[in-house]
Design a protein around this motif. Structure first.
Motif, PDB file in Angstrom:
ATOM      1  N   ARG A 651       0.826  -1.209   0.000  1.00  0.00           N
ATOM      2  CA  ARG A 651       0.000   0.000   0.000  1.00  0.00           C
ATOM      3  C   ARG A 651       0.853   1.250   0.000  1.00  0.00           C
ATOM      4  O   ARG A 651       0.511   2.244  -0.641  1.00  0.00           O
ATOM      5  CB  ARG A 651      -0.921  -0.014   1.220  1.00  0.00           C
ATOM      6  CG  ARG A 651      -2.045  -1.036   1.143  1.00  0.00           C
ATOM      7  CD  ARG A 651      -2.782  -1.139   2.462  1.00  0.00           C
ATOM      8  NE  ARG A 651      -3.948  -2.012   2.368  1.00  0.00           N
ATOM      9  CZ  ARG A 651      -4.684  -2.396   3.413  1.00  0.00           C
ATOM     10  NH1 ARG A 651      -4.371  -1.977   4.634  1.00  0.00           N
ATOM     11  NH2 ARG A 651      -5.727  -3.181   3.238  1.00  0.00           N
ATOM     12  N   ASN A 663      -5.011   2.849  -5.404  1.00  0.00           N
ATOM     13  CA  ASN A 663      -4.836   2.175  -4.122  1.00  0.00           C
ATOM     14  C   ASN A 663      -6.222   1.785  -3.609  1.00  0.00           C
ATOM     15  O   ASN A 663      -6.956   2.608  -3.069  1.00  0.00           O
ATOM     16  CB  ASN A 663      -4.137   3.109  -3.137  1.00  0.00           C
ATOM     17  CG  ASN A 663      -3.564   2.374  -1.950  1.00  0.00           C
ATOM     18  OD1 ASN A 663      -3.702   1.151  -1.832  1.00  0.00           O
ATOM     19  ND2 ASN A 663      -2.924   3.092  -1.057  1.00  0.00           N
ATOM     20  N   THR A 665      -9.195  -0.870  -1.723  1.00  0.00           N
ATOM     21  CA  THR A 665      -9.453  -1.712  -0.561  1.00  0.00           C
ATOM     22  C   THR A 665     -10.880  -2.226  -0.641  1.00  0.00           C
ATOM     23  O   THR A 665     -11.647  -1.839  -1.532  1.00  0.00           O
ATOM     24  CB  THR A 665      -9.237  -0.920   0.747  1.00  0.00           C
ATOM     25  OG1 THR A 665      -9.319  -1.811   1.856  1.00  0.00           O
ATOM     26  CG2 THR A 665     -10.281   0.173   0.895  1.00  0.00           C
ATOM     27  N   TRP A 666     -11.226  -3.089   0.307  1.00  0.00           N
ATOM     28  CA  TRP A 666     -12.562  -3.695   0.313  1.00  0.00           C
ATOM     29  C   TRP A 666     -13.308  -3.253   1.559  1.00  0.00           C
ATOM     30  O   TRP A 666     -12.727  -3.078   2.624  1.00  0.00           O
ATOM     31  CB  TRP A 666     -12.465  -5.227   0.301  1.00  0.00           C
ATOM     32  CG  TRP A 666     -11.930  -5.782  -0.995  1.00  0.00           C
ATOM     33  CD1 TRP A 666     -10.617  -5.986  -1.315  1.00  0.00           C
ATOM     34  CD2 TRP A 666     -12.696  -6.194  -2.124  1.00  0.00           C
ATOM     35  NE1 TRP A 666     -10.524  -6.502  -2.580  1.00  0.00           N
ATOM     36  CE2 TRP A 666     -11.779  -6.644  -3.106  1.00  0.00           C
ATOM     37  CE3 TRP A 666     -14.065  -6.244  -2.404  1.00  0.00           C
ATOM     38  CZ2 TRP A 666     -12.188  -7.134  -4.331  1.00  0.00           C
ATOM     39  CZ3 TRP A 666     -14.470  -6.720  -3.633  1.00  0.00           C
ATOM     40  CH2 TRP A 666     -13.550  -7.156  -4.588  1.00  0.00           C
ATOM     41  N   GLN A 671     -15.381  -3.053  -3.547  1.00  0.00           N
ATOM     42  CA  GLN A 671     -14.060  -2.459  -3.675  1.00  0.00           C
ATOM     43  C   GLN A 671     -14.179  -0.954  -3.888  1.00  0.00           C
ATOM     44  O   GLN A 671     -15.049  -0.481  -4.622  1.00  0.00           O
ATOM     45  CB  GLN A 671     -13.307  -3.086  -4.849  1.00  0.00           C
ATOM     46  CG  GLN A 671     -11.801  -2.933  -4.771  1.00  0.00           C
ATOM     47  CD  GLN A 671     -11.095  -3.739  -5.842  1.00  0.00           C
ATOM     48  OE1 GLN A 671     -11.641  -3.964  -6.918  1.00  0.00           O
ATOM     49  NE2 GLN A 671      -9.879  -4.182  -5.560  1.00  0.00           N
ATOM     50  N   ARG A 674      -8.995   3.883  -1.396  1.00  0.00           N
ATOM     51  CA  ARG A 674      -8.725   4.155   0.009  1.00  0.00           C
ATOM     52  C   ARG A 674      -8.774   5.658   0.287  1.00  0.00           C
ATOM     53  O   ARG A 674      -8.382   6.475  -0.542  1.00  0.00           O
ATOM     54  CB  ARG A 674      -7.347   3.613   0.416  1.00  0.00           C
ATOM     55  CG  ARG A 674      -7.194   2.124   0.184  1.00  0.00           C
ATOM     56  CD  ARG A 674      -5.859   1.629   0.687  1.00  0.00           C
ATOM     57  NE  ARG A 674      -5.873   1.467   2.131  1.00  0.00           N
ATOM     58  CZ  ARG A 674      -4.877   1.837   2.925  1.00  0.00           C
ATOM     59  NH1 ARG A 674      -3.811   2.420   2.411  1.00  0.00           N
ATOM     60  NH2 ARG A 674      -4.951   1.644   4.218  1.00  0.00           N
ATOM     61  N   GLU A 678      -7.062   6.484   5.774  1.00  0.00           N
ATOM     62  CA  GLU A 678      -6.586   5.100   5.702  1.00  0.00           C
ATOM     63  C   GLU A 678      -5.135   5.051   5.227  1.00  0.00           C
ATOM     64  O   GLU A 678      -4.343   4.237   5.720  1.00  0.00           O
ATOM     65  CB  GLU A 678      -7.484   4.294   4.758  1.00  0.00           C
ATOM     66  CG  GLU A 678      -8.865   4.023   5.327  1.00  0.00           C
ATOM     67  CD  GLU A 678      -9.788   3.341   4.332  1.00  0.00           C
ATOM     68  OE1 GLU A 678     -10.722   2.653   4.754  1.00  0.00           O
ATOM     69  OE2 GLU A 678      -9.582   3.508   3.108  1.00  0.00           O
ATOM     70  N   THR A 682      -1.703   3.603   7.312  1.00  0.00           N
ATOM     71  CA  THR A 682      -0.649   2.740   6.772  1.00  0.00           C
ATOM     72  C   THR A 682       0.723   3.337   7.048  1.00  0.00           C
ATOM     73  O   THR A 682       1.640   2.630   7.503  1.00  0.00           O
ATOM     74  CB  THR A 682      -0.849   2.547   5.262  1.00  0.00           C
ATOM     75  OG1 THR A 682      -2.118   1.925   5.029  1.00  0.00           O
ATOM     76  CG2 THR A 682       0.255   1.689   4.677  1.00  0.00           C
TER      77      THR A 682
END
Length: 786
Positions: A651, A663, A665-666, A671, A674, A678, A682
């Motif tokens: 990420r 980038n 995410t789920w 989906q 991000r 978020e 990271t």
């Protein structure tokens, strides 16, 4: 109130002056940490308990002292105003200001046929600081004093509506709109009845706003458009000739709500205290949610381990052991976590104190060309102290502050501008106030990390400036005229010296033209970059290969591929070693907890005299099921941690722009891309993992730089003794190469960390906050950089 009185109250509060004074005091400090706030809260709790018992068993502040303070403030006002009405209004205002600071208590008592105010002693001890605060409050207007009570959700003093607020509104109408007393009294009484303002408990922020805006609509002709004829100029209809009469237009209904500066300041004050008027405050819920999301791996593994342990214990004991085991595990986890947080809080507060004591270090070299030992020790203490605070609190605090800022900015930008409804106007202003509040929190949270990072970068830059001329001189004196093959063999040998990289890591000495990076002057005599030399472990493997198969000669490509695989094997071994070390550390901690829990159980059984229940010990039994459980949780913890790190690094490649594509995410809806918070999480996780090594590398770079500068000073001393002696004559070629590579190795890793999560986290906080400031540019005033 008369104009002169009201202006006197409103002019003594200098918000700008207070902000400048607070900013000047904060610049000399590193800021406050959340652990420090919690320590203050714990101390205040015990102080509150002590004050409670004092009020119960002791005496309150005497009424005589409160009356002396009251008379002192009354005397100042009576000198300026001779009107009995003005004096009475001011006297009550002073008593309300004192009651706000709990210097006195206001009550009403019936004396004859009248209700009269009675002033009694309060709960706060009178001091110079408290008197200064009372003086500031006395200088406020009545509406400001009302808002001060409402912002803390406190009951207003008895009789406040009819003795203070209504008279103040009446005199405000007379002054601002130039109407006589009868019209002002009629208007205020009518509007108070219209909004439902009949007793002290009816006073609310919204009702005051309704009255103030109704007064503006009634006495200000702003609702009429310039293109529309005034209502007073409309002529009556002529019955004889209606067509000849010009049409008259009715005055449109004024429905545009406006907040003045006092109203906006009240909203900002409520928000700054963590409250809200129309927007729901979800800080606690969001903080708990983020805490569980940050620690979901530990929660999952611990919960699973707890369930497995309870099930196995229940199978052995018939069920009662499972319940006792589960209860003991949960209770002890709470005690252990609370104790750990208390220890961290104490260490963080002490670390902040050490950092503030050592923050006056100077990175300037002395006459001998070196950093003084005192400043060097202060700098080390400063970095180590801030490292502990940042890793345990500051990085997470920045993430929480930024997350709330991003959420509130999106909420405010999505609001529809609507000035025709009072609730919408309050929501718009509260959204603006929340963003400014979040930005202030982020700036305060970022202050410590900013100081830490800028101090580290400044120190590295200082050493780089001192290093560049030394490197040029070393190149010209030692390696410029050396045979290229001999020079390469020399540096390959020096690269595997334990003093350069230690014994636990492997340094690829010719990867991507490392020698050219050390000596930029060397370009033509460098043979190639594609071959990859090995580290100490790889060389041993090569020797073994040559001894077993002396007839086989590997090409450069095959040798490079072999070295790559060997380094991967070495990395895997290092991973296993570090994983075992990490697990054993946690395992011993768990064993200590289990031993203490078992001790409590034994003591409880001895006291109560109940039958002792045998619980399986924490340490794994030498049985098949015990080894299976032990191995499962060992591998689960190791591989889940590695999987989590790999995901975060992948990420981060997207965040840093090194990897193409979105980038993603789920979530529950599928989906998606991000969010900024978020991405910040990271970077926070990766920066936290690298922070300890980052400081260690800088301090090792300090040591390496000090050794090199020591050689430079020795060279200069020998030159003074014998000007004909060559430079660095005492320094062996390999020793020089070791000093250079040792310094460059640490510098390269520090540079990679600065370009990695540690530096990116710092840059992202500033960049993302600046972008949100631009988005909110039409709503908020210009903001200074973080």
């Amino acid at each position: 109130m008369p104009p002169e009185v009201r202006n006197r109250r409103g002019s003594s509060l200098s918000t700008v002056g207070q902000q400048k004074a607070s900013a000047a005091s904060e610049d000399s400090r590193l800021g406050q940490i959340d652990y420090g706030r919690w320590q203050g809260r714990i101390v205040s709790v015990f102080s509150g308990i002590g004050s409670f018992f004092k009020r119960i068993f002791g005496r309150n502040l005497s009424a005589a002292k409160a009356l002396r303070v009251y008379d002192a403030f009354r005397h100042e006002v009576h000198v300026e105003h001779s009107s009995p009405i003005q004096r009475s209004l001011h006297d009550y205002h002073i008593a309300c200001a004192m009651a706000y600071h709990r210097v006195c208590v206001l009550n009403e008592e019936k004396q004859g046929h009248q209700m009269k105010l009675v002033l009694s002693g309060g709960s706060e001890k009178i001091s110079n600081r408290l008197l200064s605060e009372v003086r500031k409050t006395v200088s406020c207007s009545t509406v400001e004093l009302t808002y001060m009570y409402l912002s803390e959700d406190r009951d207003l003093p008895v009789g406040f509506l009819r003795r203070a607020l209504v008279p103040d509104l009446i005199q405000g109408v007379m002054r601002d709109y130039r109407v006589n007393a009868d019209i002002a009294v009629t208007a205020i009484n009518e509007l108070a009845g219209k909004v439902g303002l009949s007793k002290d408990s009816d006073i609310t922020f919204e009702r005051i706003l309704e009255i103030k805006n109704e007064l503006r609509w009634r006495f200000t002709p702003e609702a009429s458009s310039p293109d529309q004829p005034d209502v007073g100029s409309s002529r009556p209809v002529d019955p004889a000739n209606p067509a000849a009469t010009p049409p008259g237009l009715e005055k449109p209904g004024a429905t545009r709500y406006v907040l003045d500066e006092v109203d906006k300041a009240h909203i900002q004050n409520v928000v700054d205290k963590g409250g809200g008027i129309k927007l729901k405050n979800t800080d606690t819920r969001n903080r708990i949610k983020r805490y569980f999301l940050r620690n979901k791996r530990d929660f999952t593994l611990n919960t699973f381990a707890m369930v497995v342990s309870a099930v196995l214990t229940g199978l052995v004991t018939g069920g009662i052991g499972a319940a006792i085991s589960l209860f003991s595990y949960i209770a002890w986890c709470g005690i252990w976590s609370g104790g750990t947080e208390m220890i961290r809080m104490t260490r963080a507060v002490r670390a902040l104190q050490r950092a503030e004591c050592s923050a006056d270090y100077k990175l300037d070299v002395n006459d001998l060309g070196v950093l003084s030992e005192i400043d060097d020790e202060k700098f080390r203490t400063f970095l180590k102290s801030l490292r502990y605070i940042c890793s345990h609190e500051t990085l997470t605090r920045i993430f929480n502050a930024y997350s709330e800022l991003e959420k509130d900015a999106l909420t405010r930008l999505e609001m529809r501008e609507d000035e025709t409804h009072l609730e919408a106007v309050i929501r718009l202003e509260e959204g603006k106030a929340r963003y400014l509040y979040r930005r202030g929190n982020l700036k305060e949270a970022f202050k410590l990390y900013k100081r830490f990072y800028t101090a580290s970068v400044s120190d590295v830059e200082r050493m780089d400036k001192e290093w560049e001329p030394v490197l040029n001189e070393l190149w010209n004196c030692k390696f410029k005229n050396m045979d290229p093959d001999e020079r390469e063999r020399l540096f390959n040998d020096a690269a595997n010296d334990p003093r350069v990289i230690g014994k636990s890591y492997h340094f690829k000495t010719r990867q991507t033209g490392w020698l050219q990076k050390v000596f930029p002057q060397m370009t033509s005599d460098f043979k190639g970059e594609d071959s990859t030399s090995s580290s100490e472990a790889v060389e041993e493997l090569e020797k073994a290969l040559e001894e077993e198969m002396p007839d086989i000669e590997l090409t450069e490509e095959e040798r490079s591929r072999f070295n790559t695989h060997a380094n991967r094997v070495a990395s895997a071994l290092i991973l296993a070693k570090n994983g075992v070390r990490s697990y054993i550390k946690g395992w011993l901690k768990g064993a200590a907890k289990s031993t203490m829990v078992h001790g409590f159980k034994v003591g409880w059984h001895a006291v109560e005299g109940v039958p002792k229940i045998e619980i399986s010990p924490y340490l794994p039994r030498p049985s098949v099921d015990g080894l299976i459980i032990f191995g499962f949780f060992f591998l689960a913890d190791l591989f889940v941690n590695r999987y989590n790190q790999r995901i975060n690094k992948e990420r981060f490649e997207h965040i840093a722009g090194r990897k193409a594509g979105k980038n993603l995410t789920w979530d529950w809806y599928g989906q998606r891309e991000r969010t900024g918070r978020e991405e910040m999480n990271t970077m926070r996780r990766l920066a936290k993992d690298d922070l300890e090594d980052f400081v260690d590398r800088i301090l090792k770079l300090h040591d390496s730089h000090k050794d090199i500068m020591e050689e430079v000073r020795l060279k200069d001393t020998l030159r003074e003794i014998d000007p004909t002696s060559p430079a660095f004559a005492r320094l062996d070629n390999k020793e020089a190469a070791v000093l250079i590579l040792r310094r460059q190795y640490h510098h390269q890793i520090i540079s990679e960390m600065m370009m990695g999560a540690i530096g990116k986290y710092y840059d992202s906080v500033i960049t993302k906050t600046g972008l949100w400031d631009q988005e909110m540019g039409k709503i908020i005033p210009p903001q200074s950089a973080l």
